[in-house]
Design a protein around this motif. Structure first.
Motif, PDB file in Angstrom:
ATOM      1  N   PRO A   1       4.331   2.482  10.440  1.00 44.05           N
ATOM      2  CA  PRO A   1       3.947   1.073  10.396  1.00 44.05           C
ATOM      3  C   PRO A   1       5.185   0.188  10.342  1.00 44.05           C
ATOM      4  O   PRO A   1       6.118   0.476   9.597  1.00 44.05           O
ATOM      5  CB  PRO A   1       3.126   0.965   9.109  1.00 44.05           C
ATOM      6  N   LYS A   2       5.186  -0.858  11.135  1.00 45.65           N
ATOM      7  CA  LYS A   2       6.330  -1.792  11.200  1.00 45.65           C
ATOM      8  C   LYS A   2       7.641  -1.056  11.463  1.00 45.65           C
ATOM      9  O   LYS A   2       8.705  -1.469  11.006  1.00 45.65           O
ATOM     10  CB  LYS A   2       6.443  -2.580   9.898  1.00 45.65           C
ATOM     11  N   ASP A   3       7.544   0.101  12.139  1.00 50.66           N
ATOM     12  CA  ASP A   3       8.719   0.918  12.476  1.00 50.66           C
ATOM     13  C   ASP A   3       9.494   1.377  11.237  1.00 50.66           C
ATOM     14  O   ASP A   3      10.713   1.573  11.286  1.00 50.66           O
ATOM     15  CB  ASP A   3       9.646   0.133  13.419  1.00 50.66           C
ATOM     16  N   MET A   4       8.790   1.568  10.120  1.00 48.44           N
ATOM     17  CA  MET A   4       9.445   1.996   8.875  1.00 48.44           C
ATOM     18  C   MET A   4       9.471   3.514   8.772  1.00 48.44           C
ATOM     19  O   MET A   4       8.630   4.205   9.345  1.00 48.44           O
ATOM     20  CB  MET A   4       8.670   1.440   7.671  1.00 48.44           C
ATOM     21  N   ASP A   5      10.428   4.022   8.009  1.00 53.81           N
ATOM     22  CA  ASP A   5      10.506   5.447   7.716  1.00 53.81           C
ATOM     23  C   ASP A   5       9.296   5.805   6.846  1.00 53.81           C
ATOM     24  O   ASP A   5       9.137   5.269   5.749  1.00 53.81           O
ATOM     25  CB  ASP A   5      11.814   5.725   6.956  1.00 53.81           C
TER      26      ASP A   5
ATOM     27  N   SER B   1      -8.110   3.403  10.796  1.00 56.50           N
ATOM     28  CA  SER B   1      -6.819   3.161  10.134  1.00 56.50           C
ATOM     29  C   SER B   1      -6.423   4.379   9.301  1.00 56.50           C
ATOM     30  O   SER B   1      -6.620   4.411   8.094  1.00 56.50           O
ATOM     31  CB  SER B   1      -6.947   1.911   9.254  1.00 56.50           C
ATOM     32  N   ILE B   2      -5.887   5.403   9.966  1.00 58.80           N
ATOM     33  CA  ILE B   2      -5.426   6.616   9.277  1.00 58.80           C
ATOM     34  C   ILE B   2      -3.901   6.520   9.194  1.00 58.80           C
ATOM     35  O   ILE B   2      -3.210   6.578  10.213  1.00 58.80           O
ATOM     36  CB  ILE B   2      -5.872   7.890  10.023  1.00 58.80           C
ATOM     37  N   LEU B   3      -3.393   6.337   7.989  1.00 56.37           N
ATOM     38  CA  LEU B   3      -1.950   6.121   7.794  1.00 56.37           C
ATOM     39  C   LEU B   3      -1.287   7.402   7.291  1.00 56.37           C
ATOM     40  O   LEU B   3      -1.654   7.932   6.244  1.00 56.37           O
ATOM     41  CB  LEU B   3      -1.731   4.990   6.779  1.00 56.37           C
ATOM     42  N   VAL B   4      -0.317   7.917   8.046  1.00 57.75           N
ATOM     43  CA  VAL B   4       0.406   9.135   7.656  1.00 57.75           C
ATOM     44  C   VAL B   4       1.734   8.728   7.023  1.00 57.75           C
ATOM     45  O   VAL B   4       2.547   8.040   7.651  1.00 57.75           O
ATOM     46  CB  VAL B   4       0.656  10.051   8.877  1.00 57.75           C
ATOM     47  N   VAL B   5       1.944   9.142   5.774  1.00 60.23           N
ATOM     48  CA  VAL B   5       3.209   8.851   5.089  1.00 60.23           C
ATOM     49  C   VAL B   5       3.822  10.169   4.611  1.00 60.23           C
ATOM     50  O   VAL B   5       3.220  11.230   4.722  1.00 60.23           O
ATOM     51  CB  VAL B   5       3.002   7.868   3.900  1.00 60.23           C
ATOM     52  N   GLY B   6       5.032  10.085   4.048  1.00 55.56           N
ATOM     53  CA  GLY B   6       5.720  11.306   3.621  1.00 55.56           C
ATOM     54  C   GLY B   6       6.514  11.888   4.777  1.00 55.56           C
ATOM     55  O   GLY B   6       6.359  11.487   5.941  1.00 55.56           O
TER      56      GLY B   6
ATOM     57  N   GLY C   1       2.849  -1.030   0.977  1.00 57.82           N
ATOM     58  CA  GLY C   1       4.115  -0.902   1.715  1.00 57.82           C
ATOM     59  C   GLY C   1       3.952  -1.054   3.207  1.00 57.82           C
ATOM     60  O   GLY C   1       4.875  -1.484   3.898  1.00 57.82           O
ATOM     61  N   SER C   2       2.754  -0.700   3.714  1.00 60.82           N
ATOM     62  CA  SER C   2       2.539  -0.771   5.166  1.00 60.82           C
ATOM     63  C   SER C   2       1.866  -2.070   5.586  1.00 60.82           C
ATOM     64  O   SER C   2       1.708  -2.339   6.774  1.00 60.82           O
ATOM     65  CB  SER C   2       1.675   0.408   5.616  1.00 60.82           C
ATOM     66  N   GLY C   3       1.407  -2.856   4.590  1.00 60.63           N
ATOM     67  CA  GLY C   3       0.746  -4.122   4.893  1.00 60.63           C
ATOM     68  C   GLY C   3      -0.694  -3.980   5.333  1.00 60.63           C
ATOM     69  O   GLY C   3      -1.268  -4.894   5.924  1.00 60.63           O
ATOM     70  N   LEU C   4      -1.317  -2.813   5.052  1.00 59.06           N
ATOM     71  CA  LEU C   4      -2.723  -2.605   5.416  1.00 59.06           C
ATOM     72  C   LEU C   4      -3.607  -2.874   4.203  1.00 59.06           C
ATOM     73  O   LEU C   4      -3.227  -2.547   3.076  1.00 59.06           O
ATOM     74  CB  LEU C   4      -2.952  -1.160   5.878  1.00 59.06           C
ATOM     75  N   SER C   5      -4.792  -3.443   4.420  1.00 60.02           N
ATOM     76  CA  SER C   5      -5.683  -3.676   3.271  1.00 60.02           C
ATOM     77  C   SER C   5      -6.504  -2.425   2.970  1.00 60.02           C
ATOM     78  O   SER C   5      -6.807  -2.141   1.819  1.00 60.02           O
ATOM     79  CB  SER C   5      -6.605  -4.857   3.557  1.00 60.02           C
ATOM     80  N   SER C   6      -6.878  -1.682   4.019  1.00 59.46           N
ATOM     81  CA  SER C   6      -7.672  -0.469   3.835  1.00 59.46           C
ATOM     82  C   SER C   6      -7.169   0.596   4.792  1.00 59.46           C
ATOM     83  O   SER C   6      -6.811   0.299   5.924  1.00 59.46           O
ATOM     84  CB  SER C   6      -9.151  -0.743   4.128  1.00 59.46           C
ATOM     85  N   ALA C   7      -7.141   1.848   4.320  1.00 51.79           N
ATOM     86  CA  ALA C   7      -6.686   2.947   5.181  1.00 51.79           C
ATOM     87  C   ALA C   7      -7.029   4.276   4.542  1.00 51.79           C
ATOM     88  O   ALA C   7      -7.202   4.370   3.333  1.00 51.79           O
ATOM     89  CB  ALA C   7      -5.176   2.856   5.415  1.00 51.79           C
TER      90      ALA C   7
END
Length: 622
Positions: A574-578, A532-537, A271-277
């Motif tokens: 990422p990409k200014d998404m919620d 590449s630390i991606l925070v979701v939720g 969803g964020s377009g990252l290959s690894s995170a």
């Protein structure tokens, strides 16, 4: 060839096919698709379902945004006069123990120390604000009546509906005879000993909620689900039995024609377009951390923390009470008050060290059958202290609960005999003797010490039981007490004790991230994850959260990596998404990929082979 000969040849092929099907060792091959249907599957006939503990998100794979509804159901009492059962939302076990208050106070001291020790961006130190300063003002405040009607109404139950779902369930009048069930808590099915707590009852609740949402919001009649397929997002640390039951429910009860099951963390990278995170999913009820590399969630890096946004809301309420919160009728057992506290947390809480001192705020209360009230009050550091509890979870005051979950080996399933237990048990005698000979040769090398031999023994046991929980390599920090000179065999023997001790601890969010990254197999992978630390939720959507978390990771990461990593990057939008929608969006992306066409499990295959299909088709190691 004559027509008769052609027919005979066809019959011969059919008989051969039947004989193959009867054979026991035939692998499961993807179902043959008629040529007329072999064009790419249309994404608008795929429904993506992301079931969260508090919010259900679902929509067609072609939708820009999913529908989000409270993941709750109200069911009418069968017997009149029976006491209503209501699953709690902000309240939880372990809060009313004798040690809870002391633990909460100790946690708050650590939070205050951390706030005071960090300077503001202008170089000055923050001046702590005592709750006493706000309390005297707040206690004098009385609400102003804005309107004699709040404009909100209780859900109309005059027709005695059997069940109500989502928003309607939250607004059921407490005097009506309805039980309230949240079928998923802390990311897992909400099984308990009370009414509606059996596996059958929870699955029935999920089926009703999902079916209702599909009919009402996606406008798909249930009889048409046979033309649709489903992508189901599951937690990274999942219960195999529960996943099996959910797949069975979706295919056999709801009637979808096919399903793909995938993990939330991997979908978040899509969803964020990252290959690894390193995926940090801070939900309302739980926080999960795991490292994903090229579409694979590394098993040893997965951990789940039993706290989330709702614990921050409850902590914020406790801090506001210390500061004389003027809305004195607030009850954590009241669903509408829980909604209010969630709203106050989202509105006022932040992680910005530069905001200090007392500030005036106001909020409105709109309860059904009541006037609209306006409250004014003052708050100081409480707005920063509450979200910081995610990094110092002792502040939540939860005692005697399992706070950290690691990935364990499965117990096995009688319907799935060809699992890892089977592979260990059926190793051929030749393989075993060959392995033993090789081990003897390697252990009889000159100059080997007894400690080395013990290490070899522990390595062999690791190979035989590869899916036992790994305890982390370089930072046996937070896992096994003791030094590295202890012999590996004794460490292996005390593994279960170490795991249970570790799972009893509440790790702070930053420590959990460091631990997860440290469990990666190679230094190269670790470097990738730090950058590449991606925070979701939705649990960490506070002002300046990204900078705050980035600074804490930088300060606490091992010095050896600090020298070689150019930049630690924390990505919150990422990409200014919620961030709440990223995992769902990844599920929708998954539906459109060519490579996923071989992952579908079809209804007829599930009927015939059952859970074995998940082992054959799942995109992750089942």
């Amino acid at each position: 060839m004559t027509q008769a000969e052609k027919g005979e040849a066809e019959n011969g092929k059919d008989r051969e096919r039947e004989r193959e099907q009867r054979g026991t060792k035939r692998p499961i091959v993807p179902a043959a698709v008629p040529e007329s249907l072999q064009e790419q599957i249309q994404s608008n006939f795929i429904v993506v379902i992301h079931p969260g503990s508090t919010t259900l998100r679902l929509g067609r794979a072609t939708d820009t945004l999913p529908v989000g509804i409270p993941h709750v159901i109200a069911r009418r009492h069968k017997q009149q006069g029976q006491a209503a059962h209501r699953d709690s939302w902000l309240l939880r076990d372990g809060l009313n123990k004798p040690e809870s208050t002391e633990q909460r106070q100790n946690g708050l001291k650590m939070v205050d120390q951390a706030i005071w020790s960090k300077k503001m961006s202008n170089g000055a130190r923050r001046i702590p604000v005592s709750p006493d300063q706000a309390r005297s003002y707040n206690r004098q405040m009385r609400p102003a009546i804005l309107d004699h009607s709040s404009g909100t109404k209780w859900t109309n139950t005059s027709n005695h509906p059997e069940f109500l779902v989502g928003e309607e369930a939250l607004y059921v009048n407490p005097v009506d005879s309805y039980n309230i069930h949240w079928p998923i808590r802390r990311g897992q099915l909400n099984l308990h000993s009370g009414p509606g707590g059996s596996l059958t009852a929870v699955l029935a609740d999920l089926e009703v909620i999902w079916s209702h949402a599909i009919q009402k919001y996606l406008e798909i009649p249930l009889k048409d689900l046979k033309y649709y397929r489903c992508i189901l997002l599951i937690p990274d640390i999942y219960n195999k039995q529960h996943v099996k039951e959910l797949v069975n429910m979706i295919l056999m009860k709801m009637g979808f024609s096919g399903i793909i099951v995938h993990q939330e963390s991997v979908c978040a990278t899509f969803g964020s377009g990252l290959s690894s995170a390193c995926i940090v999913d801070v939900g309302d009820q739980k926080t999960s951390v795991c490292c994903v590399e090229d579409g694979v969630s590394h098993r040893n890096t997965r951990l789940c923390l039993a706290y989330g946004g709702s614990d921050v809301s409850r902590c914020f309420y406790w801090l506001m009470q210390r500061a004389g919160f003027p809305y004195r009728d607030c009850q954590l057992t009241n669903k509408l008050d829980c909604l209010l506290l969630q709203h106050l947390k989202e509105t006022f809480c932040h992680l910005d060290q530069d905001i200090s001192g007392l500030q005036d705020h106001e909020f409105q209360i709109r309860h059904p059958d009541s006037p609209t009230l306006l409250y004014q009050f003052r708050l100081g550091d409480e707005k920063l202290q509450a979200p910081m509890a995610l990094f110092y979870p002792a502040t939540f005051g939860i005692v005697g609960q399992k706070m950290t979950t690691l990935q364990h080996r499965s117990q096995g399933d009688p319907e799935d005999p060809h699992d890892e237990h089977y592979l260990v048990a059926t190793q051929s005698k030749q393989e075993q003797s060959a392995k033993a000979t090789a081990d003897k040769k390697s252990t009889s090398k000159p100059g080997m010490t007894e400690g080395d031999l013990r290490g070899q023994a522990s390595d062999i046991s690791e190979r035989i039981y590869p899916q036992e929980v790994e305890l982390g390599s370089s930072q046996s920090d937070c896992m096994i007490p003791g030094n590295e000179s202890e012999e590996p065999l004794s460490a292996h023997v005390s593994r279960k004790t170490a795991i249970s001790q570790f799972e009893g601890k509440a790790l702070g969010l930053d420590k959990a991230i460091l631990h997860s990254i440290d469990c990666c197999a190679s230094d190269d992978t670790k470097k990738k994850m730090y950058s590449s630390i991606l925070v979701v939720g939705g649990g960490l959507m506070f002002h300046k959260a990204q900078e705050f978390l980035q600074q804490r990771i930088l300060n606490k990461m091992p010095p050896s990596f600090r020298r070689v990593i150019e930049n630690v990057e924390v990505i919150t939008r990422p990409k200014d998404m919620d961030p709440r929608l990223i995992a769902w969006k990844g599920g929708a992306v998954l539906a459109c990929l060519d490579t996923t066409q071989e992952l579908w499990i079809y209804q007829r295959e599930w009927q015939r082979f059952g859970v074995r299909m998940l082992r054959e088709r799942a995109a992750f190691v089942w």
